[in-house]
Scaffold this active site. Sequence first.
Site, PDB file in Angstrom:
ATOM      1  N   CYS B  86       7.626  -0.538   4.166  1.00 46.05           N
ATOM      2  CA  CYS B  86       7.884   0.023   2.840  1.00 46.05           C
ATOM      3  C   CYS B  86       8.932   1.126   2.864  1.00 46.05           C
ATOM      4  CB  CYS B  86       6.576   0.530   2.230  1.00 46.05           C
ATOM      5  SG  CYS B  86       5.388  -0.808   2.064  1.00 46.05           S
ATOM      6  N   CYS B 211      -3.321   0.935  -8.267  1.00 45.18           N
ATOM      7  CA  CYS B 211      -2.392   0.234  -7.377  1.00 45.18           C
ATOM      8  C   CYS B 211      -1.021   0.147  -8.028  1.00 45.18           C
ATOM      9  CB  CYS B 211      -2.886  -1.194  -7.104  1.00 45.18           C
ATOM     10  SG  CYS B 211      -4.592  -1.285  -6.546  1.00 45.18           S
ATOM     11  N   SER B 212       0.011   0.255  -7.203  1.00 53.86           N
ATOM     12  CA  SER B 212       1.348   0.033  -7.730  1.00 53.86           C
ATOM     13  C   SER B 212       1.511  -1.454  -8.039  1.00 53.86           C
ATOM     14  CB  SER B 212       2.410   0.491  -6.731  1.00 53.86           C
ATOM     15  OG  SER B 212       2.206  -0.095  -5.475  1.00 53.86           O
ATOM     16  N   LYS B 337       3.859   3.603  -9.106  1.00 53.92           N
ATOM     17  CA  LYS B 337       2.882   3.230 -10.128  1.00 53.92           C
ATOM     18  C   LYS B 337       3.567   2.608 -11.337  1.00 53.92           C
ATOM     19  CE  LYS B 337      -0.590   3.348 -11.299  1.00 53.92           C
ATOM     20  NZ  LYS B 337      -0.870   1.911 -11.425  1.00 53.92           N
ATOM     21  N   HIS B 341       6.783  -1.921  -6.720  1.00 59.19           N
ATOM     22  CA  HIS B 341       7.262  -1.598  -5.381  1.00 59.19           C
ATOM     23  C   HIS B 341       8.035  -2.771  -4.779  1.00 59.19           C
ATOM     24  CE1 HIS B 341       7.625  -0.042  -1.448  1.00 59.19           C
ATOM     25  NE2 HIS B 341       6.464  -0.380  -0.968  1.00 59.19           N
TER      26      HIS B 341
END
Lengths: 460, 397
Positions: B86, B211-212, B337, B341
């Site tokens: 990430c 969760c994103s 958020k 992502h």
Amino acid sequence: MNTPKGIVAYATYLPRHRLRHADLGAALGTGGGTGSRVAASFDEDSTTLGIEAARRLPRGGERPGAIFFATTSPAYLDKTNAAAVHAALGLGADGFAVDLAGSARSGTGALLAAAASGGLAVLADVRTGLPGSADERDGADGAAAFLFGDPDEAIAEIVARVSVTAEFLDRWRTPDEPAARRWEERFGLESYLPLVTEAGRRALAEADVAVPDHVVLSSPNPLVARRGAALFPARVPAGRTPGHAGAADVGLSLAEVLDRAAPGETVLLLAAVDGCDALVLRATDRIEGGRQAHPISAQLAAGRDVSYTAYLTWRGLLDREAPRRPEPEVAAGPPSARSQAWKFAFTGSRCRGCGFVHLPPARVCKGCGAVDEMEPRPLSGVRGTVVTFTADRLAYSPSPPLIDVVVDFDGGGRYTMELADAAPDEVEIGMRVETTFRRLHTTQGVHNYFWKARPVEDER
Amino acid sequence: MSARGIKDRVAIVAMGCTRFGEHWTSSTDDLLIDAVRECMTAVPGTDLADVEAFWLGTLGSGQSGLTLSRALALDYRPVTRVENYCATGSEAFRNACYAVASGAYDRVMAVGVEKLKDSGFSGLTRMDPPGDGTAAENTLTAPAAFSLLDPAYCARYGVDPAGMRAAMTHVAWKNHANGALNPKAQYRAQVSKEKIAAAPLVAGRLGVFDCSGVSDGAACALIVRAEDAHLYTDHPVYVKALALTAAPGRAAMDPGYDYTTFPEVVRSAQDAYRQAGVTDPRTEISLAEVHDCFTPTELVLMEDLGFAECGEAWRDALDGAFELGGRLPVNPDGGLKSFGHPVGASGLRMLYECWLQFRGEAGRRQLSDPRLALTHNLGGRPGGCVSFVSVVGSELG
């Protein structure tokens, strides 16, 4: 001629889940009754059940030179399931391991093979029937392991053995079918009773036993199982076994007697499968100290319910939509072979310099940086404590949610692993767990076997 | 660690960023082209042909430099594809900056892209090398791995689970509120705390709003020598620190690790602060874009980055410390958020917000007079991560 071998140790494993007959009846619109059946979890198969039974044998002493693995529900064909049992027990490369797969008579076959040559007989089965069938309702999943060895060490010895064989259609299954078919049961009964009578009488005569203390009859034909035993009166009333467990049934029946038999008592063991095998055994003076730690009666009493729909899903009889996740990757051959001690025997490594335990094993110490200063650290028999936990509702699992726990093992070592046989609301920090050999998933026909944690019952 | 650093030797002089979202009608190529075009439009008189080298970050949306060179029809230029979970976008940026600082190039570009929605799956998916099937990450999803922080944090600091739940909800609420002010965010609706707390569970106590999201997007930065920056713009962004650490994998095996911190973040932050000359991040940093992949992650990061005392971040969050008007605004652009992502793009998207804030172009999110900003990425899972921290500033010195 070889010295005949005796049973020096035995152990059984009954899965923790129970399918209530009442739930089954309610779902199918039939009378369900009040009992329950023992059901293997989604992550258990005949191989994992057999391993769990074999793991419960007392440690130490002679390593079995051979493993005879009997089942009617082999996890693999064209690949030896006994080899996975061998690997999970951490036996190294030495020794013979073979499957006796097919009918329930394989169970007797494994016992007799181990009795003849010494070694370990592992009998295990997942007994699946179509919805509404007698196999579904009255079957059972489970495993039994018997170690044969020096007669002087035996807790029970075989004093007579007679077999008769007959070819007729009672039950059968082609290899691609999930459940067996049966001919009309009375035909089976009429065919079996003379065979049982003959084998039993001859074995008792050979053993010079008039009235045995215990009589056990194992047969996949329920009428035979009920009526056949009555042919031979026993001095001690029969105990309760979980239901017909395929190739494991003869082993579970024998183990249940060994749980109770007094020194010197005799057992007539009849297995009516495509003929009849009759064994007369006698418990020795060592029986009292050689009983398994968890008797079948106690294993039967412990249990957690599973819904009928979950059970059907686990058995592949209810085809549900897959989660929106990629299927797990296949466990690849070369890495699995390289990590055999880790994957199958849960052996980590411990640094000789600083003592840091590595799960999985590592060559470079994460504690002190030493290179190749490791010794094996087997942890399959070690308990641990939950450090933190989660329930994963997104993960690919046949039985969501998938529960994961971080476990600190007694004496060192930490690993993050799945938790078996538990619901999310039962997990808490500080909970005690033990290890259990399970099947994580199956991809491209490859069973991904590995260890999970499960709640410890006797430390709560 | 103990890198000498390249403080004030390179500068960002232009950036581009697509809107993040479900780009059903855009390909990876489209996203790359759109981000790069926005970036180049910001520097009139400069052509893509003037860019001497490229670093492309993507986790799984393309392999090799050809992913970029073919999309943009680049004329035989060096393109390096990097991947670091990430932190991939940040890694592309870091390597591009070092290339200029080394003197090898005068103008380079870092580009990050990810196309996640085309897979049809929920959450991140990965391509792993063949393995023995025993690694926990084979089964456990990312939200589950990060949800391990929640019970551990409550146990370690004696936090009432209801208090922790409220703090996690606050993080999600704050970042959605910030994202609602951002035209490039995937999610632009404010979400009530009631809705966040009542959302369906994904893993542990994490609901959908903890969760994103999963989104597509691309972002890029044009990087030049600091002394050349004013040839391109009146408001360059100067790179003060670039710190990356990869964990030794000890924590996942170490009974001494308690799942309430990311040791790799602590180390990368210390390294970055030292490079940048930051001694008190709480007062010196004007804004922070951090890796809020899941709400408990952001809480723990506040402590690991030195923005809160250990065991206090949950309380500080509830007190509003990290809101737009708080003492240290965190994720003013809405964070992972609100943006989702798209792995390779996220690190550059964070820098894009710093870029806008320093230029006074952040619209309704605009902070008053920001001088120093931090971006942070985390890849992997508690127990073993790669962590990246940058410090960037609006002024030299």
